[in-house]
Design a protein around this motif. Sequence first.
Motif, short mmCIF file in Angstrom:
data_model
loop_
_atom_site.label_atom_id
_atom_site.label_comp_id
_atom_site.label_asym_id
_atom_site.label_seq_id
_atom_site.Cartn_x
_atom_site.Cartn_y
_atom_site.Cartn_z
N ALA A 8 1.26 -13.96 1.90
CA ALA A 8 0.08 -12.57 0.68
C ALA A 8 1.52 -12.32 0.18
O ALA A 8 2.72 -11.96 -0.12
CB ALA A 8 0.50 -11.68 2.19
N PRO A 9 0.51 -11.50 -1.36
CA PRO A 9 1.74 -11.53 -2.36
C PRO A 9 2.40 -10.06 -1.73
O PRO A 9 1.61 -9.19 -1.06
CB PRO A 9 0.66 -10.76 -3.09
N ASP A 10 3.38 -9.87 -2.45
CA ASP A 10 3.74 -9.12 -2.03
C ASP A 10 3.76 -7.55 -3.06
O ASP A 10 3.15 -7.90 -3.85
CB ASP A 10 5.65 -8.77 -1.69
N PHE A 11 3.55 -6.56 -2.30
CA PHE A 11 3.47 -5.00 -3.24
C PHE A 11 4.13 -3.95 -2.38
O PHE A 11 4.75 -3.72 -1.71
CB PHE A 11 2.02 -5.33 -3.18
N VAL A 12 4.06 -3.17 -3.78
CA VAL A 12 4.73 -1.92 -3.17
C VAL A 12 3.46 -0.45 -3.41
O VAL A 12 2.92 -0.77 -4.68
CB VAL A 12 5.95 -1.26 -4.24
N LEU A 13 3.17 0.37 -2.27
CA LEU A 13 2.62 1.29 -3.19
C LEU A 13 2.60 2.72 -1.67
O LEU A 13 3.57 2.97 -1.39
CB LEU A 13 0.99 1.24 -2.21
N LYS A 14 2.81 3.72 -2.99
CA LYS A 14 2.30 4.96 -1.84
C LYS A 14 2.11 4.86 -1.03
O LYS A 14 0.57 5.10 -0.68
CB LYS A 14 2.23 6.27 -2.86
N GLY A 71 3.84 9.83 0.81
CA GLY A 71 4.78 9.53 -0.06
C GLY A 71 5.67 9.46 0.12
O GLY A 71 6.49 8.57 -1.28
N THR A 72 6.00 8.07 0.97
CA THR A 72 7.08 7.22 1.28
C THR A 72 5.98 6.12 0.35
O THR A 72 4.63 5.48 0.10
CB THR A 72 7.21 6.85 2.74
N SER A 73 7.49 4.60 0.61
CA SER A 73 6.80 3.83 -0.56
C SER A 73 6.45 2.94 0.88
O SER A 73 7.76 2.89 1.49
CB SER A 73 7.40 3.24 -1.55
N PHE A 74 5.17 2.18 0.85
CA PHE A 74 5.66 1.21 2.06
C PHE A 74 5.66 -0.23 1.36
O PHE A 74 4.41 -0.52 0.23
CB PHE A 74 3.90 0.97 2.36
N ARG A 75 5.93 -1.01 1.65
CA ARG A 75 6.36 -2.65 0.53
C ARG A 75 5.99 -3.70 1.99
O ARG A 75 6.44 -3.43 3.14
CB ARG A 75 8.05 -2.40 0.19
N LEU A 76 5.11 -4.69 1.31
CA LEU A 76 4.14 -5.35 2.29
C LEU A 76 5.11 -5.97 2.75
O LEU A 76 5.54 -6.47 4.36
CB LEU A 76 3.59 -6.11 1.90
N SER A 77 6.26 -6.87 2.09
CA SER A 77 7.59 -7.96 2.73
C SER A 77 8.51 -6.99 3.86
O SER A 77 8.91 -7.36 4.45
CB SER A 77 7.81 -8.19 2.11
N PRO A 117 -1.38 4.44 7.91
CA PRO A 117 -1.11 4.51 6.99
C PRO A 117 -2.30 4.17 5.65
O PRO A 117 -2.98 3.21 5.91
CB PRO A 117 0.14 4.70 6.29
N LEU A 118 -2.88 4.70 4.51
CA LEU A 118 -3.48 4.53 3.58
C LEU A 118 -3.15 4.58 2.55
O LEU A 118 -1.71 5.47 2.18
CB LEU A 118 -4.38 6.03 3.06
#
Length: 151
Positions: free
Chosen positions: A8-14, A18-24, A88-89
């Motif tokens: 699965a490609p890694d990503f970072v989203l809010k 307001g915190t960041s979620f990083r898949l890895s 989380p959304l």
Amino acid sequence: MLQVGQTAPDFVLKTTTGTSFRLSEARGRHIVLFFYPKDNTPGCTAEACAFRDEYQDFQDLGAEVIGISGDSEESHQKFTQKNRLPFPLLADVDNEVRKLYEVPRAMLGLIPGRVTFVIDKKGVIRYIFNSNSAATDHVSNTKKVLQELER
């Protein structure tokens, strides 16, 4: 679209907080990543509430549920509060992650697609379900896959 067996490609989203979620950073847990068209629409509300209603089962199966749409953090906050969503959304306002995951558009390209990915504890895609019309089937199908993974 991405295929089962790929990493699965890694990503970072809010997130809605307001915190960041990083898949890895979620490795070690199964991830149910569901892309949906829009907050507060009938199908998307039904899907999110179905995931909410089964959330404890997903937790018991070692999985975290995460929703992604192009809506803003503020829209996600309202949608989460209104529907008491325990997961989380993520705000993909530029649709970069949707493109990264190659989620197709539906209805002649007018509506963002509804696709759910099951990502295993090592970050490998184990299941993909693509259906705009069967919103709540995303939940039941995904749960069955997780049950198989845990056997």
